[in-house]
Scaffold this motif. Structure first.
Motif, short mmCIF file in Angstrom:
data_model
loop_
_atom_site.label_atom_id
_atom_site.label_comp_id
_atom_site.label_asym_id
_atom_site.label_seq_id
_atom_site.Cartn_x
_atom_site.Cartn_y
_atom_site.Cartn_z
N ALA A 15 1.02 -1.10 -0.30
CA ALA A 15 0.04 -0.10 0.15
C ALA A 15 0.90 1.22 -0.01
O ALA A 15 1.89 1.28 0.58
N ASP A 16 0.20 2.30 -1.09
CA ASP A 16 1.81 3.56 -0.90
C ASP A 16 0.53 4.44 0.34
O ASP A 16 -0.22 4.56 0.14
N THR A 17 1.66 4.38 1.09
CA THR A 17 1.07 5.12 2.54
C THR A 17 2.64 5.98 2.63
O THR A 17 3.75 6.11 2.50
N GLY A 18 2.17 7.23 3.45
CA GLY A 18 3.40 8.69 4.02
C GLY A 18 4.20 7.63 5.15
O GLY A 18 3.07 6.96 5.92
N ILE A 19 5.16 7.96 5.43
CA ILE A 19 6.13 7.16 6.17
C ILE A 19 6.39 8.10 7.00
O ILE A 19 6.34 9.91 6.88
N GLY A 20 5.37 8.18 7.86
CA GLY A 20 5.68 8.99 9.74
C GLY A 20 7.06 9.65 10.51
O GLY A 20 7.30 8.99 10.10
N TYR A 21 7.13 10.81 10.89
CA TYR A 21 7.86 11.14 11.74
C TYR A 21 8.26 10.29 12.83
O TYR A 21 9.46 10.34 12.63
N GLY A 22 7.04 9.57 13.28
CA GLY A 22 7.67 8.61 14.39
C GLY A 22 7.79 7.32 13.31
O GLY A 22 8.49 7.02 14.86
N GLU A 23 8.45 7.23 12.41
CA GLU A 23 9.43 6.18 11.92
C GLU A 23 10.54 6.32 12.37
O GLU A 23 11.56 4.82 12.32
N LEU A 24 10.86 7.66 12.84
CA LEU A 24 12.65 7.66 12.24
C LEU A 24 13.18 7.42 14.53
O LEU A 24 12.78 7.67 15.33
N GLN A 25 14.61 6.59 13.82
CA GLN A 25 14.94 6.42 15.11
C GLN A 25 16.40 7.23 15.49
O GLN A 25 17.49 7.09 14.88
N GLY A 26 16.48 7.59 16.45
CA GLY A 26 17.95 8.17 16.39
C GLY A 26 18.86 6.98 17.30
O GLY A 26 18.38 6.44 18.33
N GLY A 27 20.23 7.53 17.69
CA GLY A 27 20.72 6.29 17.74
C GLY A 27 22.64 6.32 17.52
O GLY A 27 22.55 7.66 17.02
N GLY A 28 23.49 6.09 18.20
CA GLY A 28 24.87 6.22 17.55
C GLY A 28 25.04 6.07 15.99
O GLY A 28 23.54 5.45 15.40
N ALA A 29 25.70 6.32 14.94
CA ALA A 29 25.86 5.66 13.85
C ALA A 29 25.33 4.52 12.96
O ALA A 29 24.94 4.51 12.11
N SER A 30 25.71 3.72 13.84
CA SER A 30 25.20 2.51 14.12
C SER A 30 23.54 1.78 13.79
O SER A 30 22.85 0.69 13.69
N VAL A 31 23.59 2.89 14.46
CA VAL A 31 21.36 2.42 15.35
C VAL A 31 20.39 3.75 14.64
O VAL A 31 19.90 3.29 14.55
N GLY A 32 21.29 4.47 14.63
CA GLY A 32 20.35 5.55 14.48
C GLY A 32 19.68 5.21 12.92
O GLY A 32 19.31 4.03 11.83
N THR A 33 17.62 6.38 12.48
CA THR A 33 18.16 6.22 11.05
C THR A 33 19.20 6.37 9.88
O THR A 33 19.35 7.44 10.43
N TRP A 34 18.94 5.85 9.31
CA TRP A 34 19.74 6.53 8.29
C TRP A 34 19.14 6.51 6.74
O TRP A 34 18.57 5.69 6.32
N PHE A 35 19.68 7.56 5.99
CA PHE A 35 19.02 7.40 4.71
C PHE A 35 19.84 7.89 3.37
O PHE A 35 20.40 9.26 3.86
N THR A 36 19.95 7.42 2.50
CA THR A 36 20.35 8.03 1.12
C THR A 36 20.04 8.51 0.30
O THR A 36 18.76 7.28 -0.22
N ILE A 37 19.70 9.32 -0.81
CA ILE A 37 18.82 9.94 -2.02
C ILE A 37 19.64 10.05 -2.66
O ILE A 37 20.50 11.28 -2.82
N VAL A 38 19.68 9.48 -4.13
CA VAL A 38 20.06 10.40 -5.54
C VAL A 38 19.47 10.42 -6.61
O VAL A 38 18.99 9.46 -7.07
N THR A 39 18.55 11.56 -6.96
CA THR A 39 17.61 11.50 -7.42
C THR A 39 17.83 13.08 -8.86
O THR A 39 18.94 14.14 -8.00
N PHE A 40 16.97 13.95 -8.72
CA PHE A 40 16.82 14.31 -9.96
C PHE A 40 15.30 15.11 -9.90
O PHE A 40 14.59 14.45 -9.69
N TYR A 41 15.57 16.37 -10.15
CA TYR A 41 14.62 17.28 -10.52
C TYR A 41 13.82 18.70 -11.01
O TYR A 41 15.19 18.63 -11.61
N HIS A 42 12.87 19.06 -11.90
CA HIS A 42 13.68 19.91 -13.11
C HIS A 42 12.94 21.46 -12.23
O HIS A 42 11.54 21.66 -11.22
N VAL A 43 13.29 22.58 -12.55
CA VAL A 43 12.92 23.73 -11.94
C VAL A 43 12.85 24.49 -13.51
O VAL A 43 11.58 24.37 -14.02
#
Length: 183
Positions: A155-183
């Motif tokens: 199902a296509d749903t929004g990810i809630g802000y509450g999905e984030l977890q804090g913690g050390g570099a090996s424990v906290g939520t992490w993500f990377t993105i590479v994309t493009f858009y037009h202006v």
């Protein structure tokens, strides 16, 4: 500046070729045109960095801390390529609604509710383990934000802000993105 006779080639032997008037550039209008062509003028190029900030769509958090937070961009004409990475040390307080990242270097143009393309948010350590590998982001229309979505449970749903977890570099939520858009 050298102009070679017989070849029509121009060489700048020292320094840069500077376009002295805004809106001017390299004109490719002598090349073949595809149906729907609207411009053949390369009139902008820029490289730089930007700082991605996590926020909620209905409540902006305070006190968010990062193990890592950075982004870069290249703008060629009306297309902006972005790279970003975030690793959450502390989620702060007051973040509510759908998870967003703000701070895109340029405001996207008007392409409907969301701009294509979407981008996969490669990362992990979400509160709901089913979201791992199923998170993506849309560039928000006329807004300097990415909005995070999931296809978990098909199902296509929004990810809630509450999905984030804090913690050390090996424990906290992490993500990377590479994309493009037009202006």
């Amino acid at each position: 500046l050298k102009i070679y006779s017989g070849t029509d080639n121009v060489e700048v032997t020292d320094g840069n070729l500077v376009i002295g008037t805004a809106g001017k550039g390299i004109d490719f209008s002598t090349t073949g045109n595809a149906t729907g062509m609207t411009s053949e003028l390369l009139d902008d190029y820029e490289e730089g960095t930007w700082t991605p900030e996590v926020i909620g769509s209905t409540g902006t958090p305070t006190g968010v801390t990062y193990n890592f937070q950075g982004g870069s961009y290249v703008k060629i004409g009306n297309t902006v390529w972005i790279k970003m990475g975030v690793n959450i040390a502390g989620v702060g307080s007051g973040g509510t609604g759908t998870l967003q990242v703000t701070g895109l270097p340029f405001t996207p143009g008007n392409a409907g509710a969301y701009q294509e393309p979407t981008s996969m948010a490669m990362g992990g350590r979400w509160v709901t383990s089913g979201n791992a590998g199923n998170v993506y982001a849309f560039v928000k229309n006329n807004d300097t934000k990415l909005e995070f979505r999931t296809m978990a449970s098909n199902a296509d749903t929004g990810i809630g802000y509450g999905e984030l977890q804090g913690g050390g570099a090996s424990v906290g939520t992490w993500f990377t993105i590479v994309t493009f858009y037009h202006v």
